[in-house]
Design an enzyme around this catalytic site. Sequence first.
Site, PDB file in Angstrom:
ATOM      1  N   SER A  46       0.856  -1.180   0.000  1.00 39.17           N
ATOM      2  CA  SER A  46       0.000   0.000   0.000  1.00 39.17           C
ATOM      3  C   SER A  46       0.892   1.230   0.000  1.00 39.17           C
ATOM      4  CB  SER A  46      -0.901   0.001   1.240  1.00 39.17           C
ATOM      5  OG  SER A  46      -1.766   1.116   1.217  1.00 39.17           O
ATOM      6  N   GLU A  47       0.557   2.217  -0.837  1.00 36.29           N
ATOM      7  CA  GLU A  47       1.455   3.349  -1.035  1.00 36.29           C
ATOM      8  C   GLU A  47       1.628   4.217   0.204  1.00 36.29           C
ATOM      9  OE1 GLU A  47      -1.069   6.857  -3.085  1.00 36.29           O
ATOM     10  OE2 GLU A  47      -0.986   5.005  -4.222  1.00 36.29           O
ATOM     11  N   ASN A  48       0.737   4.070   1.192  1.00 37.05           N
ATOM     12  CA  ASN A  48       0.907   4.853   2.415  1.00 37.05           C
ATOM     13  C   ASN A  48       1.941   4.261   3.365  1.00 37.05           C
ATOM     14  OD1 ASN A  48      -1.136   2.818   2.635  1.00 37.05           O
ATOM     15  ND2 ASN A  48      -1.751   3.641   4.604  1.00 37.05           N
ATOM     16  N   GLY A  49       2.586   3.146   2.953  1.00 38.83           N
ATOM     17  CA  GLY A  49       3.722   2.650   3.720  1.00 38.83           C
ATOM     18  C   GLY A  49       3.536   1.310   4.383  1.00 38.83           C
ATOM     19  N   SER A  88       7.902   4.227   0.571  1.00 37.78           N
ATOM     20  CA  SER A  88       6.968   3.474  -0.266  1.00 37.78           C
ATOM     21  C   SER A  88       7.062   3.923  -1.717  1.00 37.78           C
ATOM     22  CB  SER A  88       5.545   3.681   0.266  1.00 37.78           C
ATOM     23  OG  SER A  88       4.637   2.838  -0.393  1.00 37.78           O
TER      24      SER A  88
END
Length: 217
Positions: A46-49, A88
């Site tokens: 997930s791009e939020n980390g 990320s």
Amino acid sequence: MSQQQRIKIARRIAEEFEDNQIINLGVGIPTLIPDYIEGKDVYLHSENGLLGMGPTPEEEFVNMDLISASKKPVSVETGASIFDSSDSFLMIRGGHVDVAVLGTLQVDETGEVANWAVPGQNILGVGGAMDLVAGAKKIIIATMHTSKDGTPKLLKKLTFPSSGVRKVDMIVTEHAVFEFKDEKMFLIEVLSDITLEELKEITPASYELSTKKLIRV
């Protein structure tokens, strides 16, 4: 848009995954996918980390400090990593994501995608759309075949701002699966009881029937 149709799309896309792949899941339909991966050892990103995202947790285990890019509660698999959003994006830009599953506003018949802005409407920001289009090794689009008002999403040419020159590899809708090769669009599966004639009526994009056997599920 029914939830069952969204789930059908998520299940079909999960069939494309291979063991040991790092797979980024975008907002919308892609966030359903963790609940429908069966028998495959993959690493959901997930791009939020977060790397090692698991399925939706039971209500008693929901922790809203642990969420996906869609701000939906998630679980984590054993060995998962949590890190800064900037790290990320380094993963994405560095080419370390094997598959990105993205929602879309439009896709044209060559595979160019528009999934970040509607002309004349306010936006919060680009998010990871352009980075994922440019950086992922394979791009799969998860989308309803038309918008809520019936406007087609699969077009001859984009009318919304492009997310990048990189082309997508596959589109999965509630009605069909399309693949792209050499910037040409091929219908490979029919996923509903729609006829080929009806499908063409709601798909302005030009496409060919797959040279492989066309599958009707």
